[in-house]
Design an enzyme around this catalytic site. Structure first.
Site, PDB file in Angstrom:
ATOM      1  N   ASP A 317     -64.553  -5.393  42.751  1.00  0.00           N
ATOM      2  CA  ASP A 317     -65.953  -5.684  42.518  1.00  0.00           C
ATOM      3  C   ASP A 317     -66.334  -7.109  42.924  1.00  0.00           C
ATOM      4  OD1 ASP A 317     -68.541  -5.102  41.827  1.00  0.00           O
ATOM      5  OD2 ASP A 317     -68.239  -5.169  39.669  1.00  0.00           O
ATOM      6  N   LYS A 366     -69.259  -0.569  36.134  1.00  0.00           N
ATOM      7  CA  LYS A 366     -69.777  -1.923  36.326  1.00  0.00           C
ATOM      8  C   LYS A 366     -69.657  -2.743  35.041  1.00  0.00           C
ATOM      9  CE  LYS A 366     -71.816  -3.424  39.450  1.00  0.00           C
ATOM     10  NZ  LYS A 366     -71.400  -4.283  40.585  1.00  0.00           N
ATOM     11  N   LYS A 407     -82.589  -9.169  42.906  1.00  0.00           N
ATOM     12  CA  LYS A 407     -82.099  -8.946  41.542  1.00  0.00           C
ATOM     13  C   LYS A 407     -82.631 -10.031  40.607  1.00  0.00           C
ATOM     14  CE  LYS A 407     -77.736  -7.795  40.698  1.00  0.00           C
ATOM     15  NZ  LYS A 407     -76.271  -7.923  40.525  1.00  0.00           N
ATOM     16  N   LYS A 479     -64.903  -9.806  40.635  1.00  0.00           N
ATOM     17  CA  LYS A 479     -65.186  -9.874  39.204  1.00  0.00           C
ATOM     18  C   LYS A 479     -63.976  -9.536  38.336  1.00  0.00           C
ATOM     19  CE  LYS A 479     -70.085  -8.469  39.051  1.00  0.00           C
ATOM     20  NZ  LYS A 479     -70.322  -7.991  40.431  1.00  0.00           N
TER      21      LYS A 479
END
Length: 530
Positions: A317, A366, A407, A479
């Site tokens: 990620d 996520k 975003k 991540k």
């Protein structure tokens, strides 16, 4: 060592400094740089009575780096998505030195946000000022303008139409890119409806004909092989930047060993995901595989397969906006002696990633990757967290079509401070999601290619060996880093970037200059140049 010229953000051809290394610890023979590096660390023993014994140790490493980068190809799973079309368009715009008008003036192509292209490394003090050099000038790296990029997508839009759909680039730039992009059409991909959100079904018009998973594996392997042969590539990297999948089961008989996962493909097991197929196809074809989405693609059996075939895998990620800031900010707070008690992260976006994440099973993937990003920083401070309790950490993602790729992230951090007080930090972050992710994709590819040219030797090994197949050095851009079994996970941004910069300087035979600067507060005073 001298390096090639590049393009900076002001549209001026800029020369990298010609870096000459005069090191007794490094030698160059032909195309190979060999460097000695004394790795100093502490051996620590924690005794039952609370005593901690510390013994300094030195391990002598030898690094061997092939200086000429290989001809490198990047295959993107999700080529027609926002990230894929942005990556391809950006490399073309930089290569062609494009500029375009915006409401705020003329903008020129750049690689801002890329660690390898837009950051510097501190080498030392020349008697007058601190000296910093571009990250990519210390050891030769692939120029992103020279990457050969292709890939797959479940939608057949050419990349010009994909850019129009994504609405990431300015209209004038899109039209300038049109003759370069409209002939690029993604290869058919794999679609198993159970793994991505049902709202993606309307995009699906470019899939490999219905077949068994073993046949899909053979098809993807053939695509990779043809790509490598067509472009005469030395190195191929396959990178997943497609939709987030739901988590797959990890269990005995399915994917705990290499044999199990291969047998699961042969038996058409429903828990074998598309990303599993791409990862295994890459490994079997000698291509490195990076998982840029949060699903658990790299099951133990796939990692074992990578070890057997001596290729790199990395994940999970992309760490781009909100989470990257969190990995730096929580590190700062904890190392300032402040105690984060509550971290609430809310964000909404309107691109297709947000649409896919609007279903619970994909959002859960996520949520897991975002939630663990502060764990190692909390675990490092038993003064603030003596009982091991972690901060309350809440993550919310909402799909709002109107905002598109822009975003909107809002974070609230509440810390306990001196004498029972509290500090609250509230951060609003608006960013174009794909314009943060695209440079990470390039960095992941370039660092992976560099690592494929580095071997090491220690006193315990007679031969030079490649790094571990699980390339934890990529953690800076991810991540939820996947690391070799038994390796501690580090998410703190400064630790991660220090690790990678110290490695490249060690490979060059020089010291990553310390920020201690002891000469400035001791009797040594201003250092003279010897």
């Amino acid at each position: 060592m001298s390096t090639q010229n590049g393009i900076n953000g002001n549209h001026v051809k800029a020369s990298k400094p010609k870096l000459t290394i005069n090191s007794p610890y490094a030698t160059i023979e032909g195309d190979t740089l060999t460097a000695d590096y004394p790795y100093r660390k502490n051996k620590v023993e924690c005794l039952e009575d609370g005593t901690i014994n510390v013994t300094p140790q030195v391990f002598n490493y030898k690094f061997q780096t092939q200086l000429t980068p290989g001809r490198t190809g990047l295959l993107l799973v999700g080529l027609g998505g926002n990230n894929g079309s942005t990556v391809v368009g950006a490399t073309i715009a930089n290569r062609e030195q494009m500029f375009w008008r915006t409401r705020n003036g003329v903008q020129t192509a750049n690689y801002y946000g890329s660690i390898t292209q837009s950051t510097t490394v501190h080498l030392g003090y020349d008697g007058d000022s601190q000296v910093h050099v571009p990250f990519n000038s210390i050891v030769p790296m692939v120029d992103p303008n020279n990457l050969i990029i292709d890939g797959w997508d479940i939608n057949n839009a050419n990349l010009y139409d994909a850019m129009l759909r994504a609405k990431v680039f300015e209209p004038e730039l899109i039209e300038k890119l049109r003759p370069h992009m409209e002939h690029i059409v993604p290869k058919p991909s794999i679609y198993y409806p159970d793994f991505i959100a049902s709202n993606q079904e309307g995009r699906v018009n470019n899939v490999i004909e219905k077949a068994s998973k073993a046949e899909h594996l053979d098809h993807i392997r053939r695509d990779i092989r043809d790509f490598k042969e067509k472009h005469k590539l030395d190195c191929v990297i396959v990178l997943w930047t497609a939709n987030t999948e739901r988590y797959s089961e990890v269990r005995e008989g399915l994917n705990l060993t290499a044999d199990e996962i291969m047998k699961s493909i042969e038996s058409n097991d429903e828990e074998v995901s598309p990303s599993n197929i791409f990862a295994i196809a890459s490994i079997l074809e000698g291509a490195h595989y990076i998982n840029g989405s949060p699903q658990n693609t790299l099951a133990p059996g796939i990692i074992e397969l990578a070890e057997k075939h001596h290729v790199f895998v990395g994940g999970d990620d992309f760490k781009s906006g909100q989470t990257k800031l969190k990995s730096a900010l929580v590190d700062f707070l904890v190392n300032s002696g402040l105690k984060p008690e509550s971290i609430v992260s809310y964000n909404h976006l309107g691109n297709n990633d947000g649409k896919n994440l609007s279903e619970q099973r994909q959002f859960r993937s996520k949520e897991i990757s975002k939630a663990s990003v502060v764990d190692d920083m909390v675990d490092a401070n038993k003064i603030l967290y003596p009982d091991g309790k972690k901060p309350d950490h809440v993550i919310v993602i909402k799909y709002v079509p109107f905002v598109g790729d822009s975003k909107r992230a809002m974070d609230e951090y509440i810390c306990s401070i001196f004498m029972g007080g509290h500090q609250t930090l509230v951060i609003h972050n608006t960013c174009e999601d794909s314009l943060l992710a695209a440079p990470l994709i390039l960095d992941l590819a370039l660092v992976t290619e560099l690592c494929s040219r580095i071997k090491y030797q220690t006193g315990a090994t007679n031969n030079f060996e490649h790094f571990h197949p699980v390339l934890s050095l990529l953690s800076l851009m991810l991540k939820a880093p996947v690391v070799p079994q038994g390796t501690p996970v580090s998410n703190a941004f400064m630790k991660q970037i220090t690790s990678i910069t110290k490695l490249i300087t060690a490979c060059a035979g020089i010291t990553a200059d310390t920020d201690m600067q002891i000469e400035f507060f001791t009797k040594l005073g201003k250092p003279s140049i010897q």
